[in-house]
Write an enzyme that holds these catalytic residues in place. Structure first.
Site, PDB file in Angstrom:
ATOM      1  N   TYR A 110      -0.672  -9.386   6.814  1.00  0.00           N
ATOM      2  CA  TYR A 110      -0.600  -7.946   7.076  1.00  0.00           C
ATOM      3  C   TYR A 110      -1.908  -7.523   7.734  1.00  0.00           C
ATOM      4  O   TYR A 110      -2.957  -7.479   7.088  1.00  0.00           O
ATOM      5  CB  TYR A 110      -0.348  -7.184   5.777  1.00  0.00           C
ATOM      6  CG  TYR A 110      -0.254  -5.672   5.904  1.00  0.00           C
ATOM      7  CD1 TYR A 110      -0.090  -5.031   7.135  1.00  0.00           C
ATOM      8  CD2 TYR A 110      -0.303  -4.881   4.765  1.00  0.00           C
ATOM      9  CE1 TYR A 110       0.000  -3.658   7.231  1.00  0.00           C
ATOM     10  CE2 TYR A 110      -0.216  -3.494   4.848  1.00  0.00           C
ATOM     11  CZ  TYR A 110      -0.065  -2.893   6.084  1.00  0.00           C
ATOM     12  OH  TYR A 110       0.023  -1.523   6.168  1.00  0.00           O
ATOM     13  N   ILE A 157       8.482  -3.570   9.356  1.00  0.00           N
ATOM     14  CA  ILE A 157       8.259  -3.303   7.938  1.00  0.00           C
ATOM     15  C   ILE A 157       7.890  -1.830   7.873  1.00  0.00           C
ATOM     16  O   ILE A 157       6.830  -1.422   8.325  1.00  0.00           O
ATOM     17  CB  ILE A 157       7.179  -4.218   7.341  1.00  0.00           C
ATOM     18  CG1 ILE A 157       7.612  -5.685   7.483  1.00  0.00           C
ATOM     19  CG2 ILE A 157       6.936  -3.862   5.869  1.00  0.00           C
ATOM     20  CD1 ILE A 157       6.615  -6.687   6.942  1.00  0.00           C
ATOM     21  N   THR A 195       0.827  -1.207   0.000  1.00  0.00           N
ATOM     22  CA  THR A 195       0.000   0.000   0.000  1.00  0.00           C
ATOM     23  C   THR A 195       0.864   1.262   0.000  1.00  0.00           C
ATOM     24  O   THR A 195       0.457   2.286  -0.564  1.00  0.00           O
ATOM     25  CB  THR A 195      -0.976  -0.001   1.189  1.00  0.00           C
ATOM     26  OG1 THR A 195      -0.276  -0.414   2.377  1.00  0.00           O
ATOM     27  CG2 THR A 195      -2.120  -0.971   0.945  1.00  0.00           C
ATOM     28  N   LYS A 248       2.803  -8.930   9.677  1.00  0.00           N
ATOM     29  CA  LYS A 248       3.054  -7.499   9.843  1.00  0.00           C
ATOM     30  C   LYS A 248       1.866  -6.966  10.631  1.00  0.00           C
ATOM     31  O   LYS A 248       0.747  -6.895  10.121  1.00  0.00           O
ATOM     32  CB  LYS A 248       3.167  -6.812   8.484  1.00  0.00           C
ATOM     33  CG  LYS A 248       3.318  -5.290   8.560  1.00  0.00           C
ATOM     34  CD  LYS A 248       3.316  -4.684   7.165  1.00  0.00           C
ATOM     35  CE  LYS A 248       3.402  -3.151   7.219  1.00  0.00           C
ATOM     36  NZ  LYS A 248       3.343  -2.528   5.874  1.00  0.00           N
ATOM     37  N   TYR A 259     -12.787  -3.567   3.358  1.00  0.00           N
ATOM     38  CA  TYR A 259     -14.159  -3.205   2.991  1.00  0.00           C
ATOM     39  C   TYR A 259     -15.169  -4.323   3.203  1.00  0.00           C
ATOM     40  O   TYR A 259     -16.204  -4.109   3.817  1.00  0.00           O
ATOM     41  CB  TYR A 259     -14.267  -2.676   1.544  1.00  0.00           C
ATOM     42  CG  TYR A 259     -15.652  -2.110   1.263  1.00  0.00           C
ATOM     43  CD1 TYR A 259     -15.987  -0.840   1.692  1.00  0.00           C
ATOM     44  CD2 TYR A 259     -16.616  -2.866   0.614  1.00  0.00           C
ATOM     45  CE1 TYR A 259     -17.265  -0.331   1.488  1.00  0.00           C
ATOM     46  CE2 TYR A 259     -17.896  -2.370   0.407  1.00  0.00           C
ATOM     47  CZ  TYR A 259     -18.222  -1.106   0.842  1.00  0.00           C
ATOM     48  OH  TYR A 259     -19.478  -0.608   0.653  1.00  0.00           O
ATOM     49  N   ARG A 306      -6.967   0.625   8.694  1.00  0.00           N
ATOM     50  CA  ARG A 306      -7.200   0.866   7.272  1.00  0.00           C
ATOM     51  C   ARG A 306      -8.196  -0.122   6.660  1.00  0.00           C
ATOM     52  O   ARG A 306      -8.891   0.227   5.704  1.00  0.00           O
ATOM     53  CB  ARG A 306      -5.869   0.802   6.497  1.00  0.00           C
ATOM     54  CG  ARG A 306      -4.957   1.986   6.770  1.00  0.00           C
ATOM     55  CD  ARG A 306      -3.649   1.853   5.996  1.00  0.00           C
ATOM     56  NE  ARG A 306      -2.805   3.029   6.178  1.00  0.00           N
ATOM     57  CZ  ARG A 306      -2.765   4.063   5.352  1.00  0.00           C
ATOM     58  NH1 ARG A 306      -3.534   4.095   4.284  1.00  0.00           N
ATOM     59  NH2 ARG A 306      -1.961   5.083   5.581  1.00  0.00           N
TER      60      ARG A 306
END
Length: 287
Positions: free
Chosen positions: A135, A204, A46, A163, A109, A140
């Protein structure tokens, strides 16, 4: 597979027409490996503006980065999305191109259940033979991969790390319960040292584009048992580690790179350039 302690989530350099600038991709890989001491690079995560990159662009970036890095660092392909079948397709293609591993963001989403998350990651991991890194970034994606689900996923042989962008409580639970050899990286720059203090492996990072060498020094000081020195370096770096998120990522770090003569261009819509106030704030972080 050892991806190292300091992994940079690499920005994607664009030219004036916001097309990938391949010459600057070369320069950025050299800079991150040689000057900023990155052990591995995430390509088309991202931070690399993956939502605005086409599949063709992503695959060319994976291929180009593997060939240009030529073993100087590990290359991790960002192949996750909110569509399991699409993520499998990209992961298989990335494996063919020789990447060292894949990074799989939690589906955003559509907010799947914990069982849905498990089956999603399991299906992608089992479609390839290379290592996969989860991740988890609830701020987000609007979904949290629970500690229990991460621990369950850690039993899959090629899911080797996560992550985590969660607090130390969840990270500690993952570290305590995960399969032997499973590694936890923080995705929050400001949490790099606290994460290692509770048993995490590394970071990361976004800030490692500009303070990677200093972050590596902090990590090495901690690993050498110089906790006081590591804490002092953490305190010195903290304003930068937090300040580079004064606008949506990767807007601030791209501005910081461009200001330092590392030309990575602008950002694609819906992101927009840093405002004058934001530019002044970012400049102040390094003065």
């Amino acid at each position: 597979m050892d991806f190292g302690r300091l992994i940079t989530a690499m920005v994607t350099p664009f030219d004036a027409e916001l097309q990938i600038d391949w010459k600057q991709v070369e320069g950025l890989i050299d800079y991150l490996v040689e000057e900023q001491q990155s052990d591995a690079l995430v390509i088309s995560g991202t931070t690399g503006e993956s939502p605005t990159l086409t599949d063709q662009e992503k695959l060319k970036l994976f291929d180009f980065s593997v060939k240009y890095a030529a073993g100087r660092c590990k290359i991790i392909a960002g192949t996750g999305s909110y569509d399991t079948a699409h993520s499998i397709h990209l992961s298989k293609e990335a494996e063919k191109l020789g990447v060292d591993g894949i990074l799989l963001v939690a589906p955003y989403y559509n907010r799947p259940s914990q069982e849905g998350l498990y089956q999603h990651f399991k299906a992608i991991a089992e479609s390839v033979s290379i290592p996969a890194i989860l991740y988890n970034v609830p701020g987000r994606t609007s979904v949290n991969i629970s500690a229990e689900t991460t621990i369950r996923l850690s039993q899959i042989s090629n899911i080797v790390a996560t992550k985590e962008c969660t607090g130390t409580s969840q990270m500690t639970s993952v570290i305590a319960g995960a399969a032997e050899g499973f590694r936890l990286y923080t995705g929050e720059d400001s949490m790099a040292l606290p994460t290692m203090a509770v048993g995490g492996y590394g970071v990361i990072s976004v800030a490692s584009h500009v303070v990677g060498k200093e972050m590596k020094s902090m990590i090495n000081a901690y690993l050498d048992g110089n906790v006081k020195e590591a804490a002092a370096l953490h305190g010195k770096l903290l304003p930068i580690l937090e300040g580079l998120f004064c606008a949506p990522n990767p807007v601030p770090v791209k501005y910081a790179l461009n200001s330092r003569g590392v030309h990575v261009g602008g950002v694609r819509l819906p992101l927009v350039a840093a405002t004058e106030d934001q530019q002044q704030f970012i400049n102040g972080l390094f003065n």
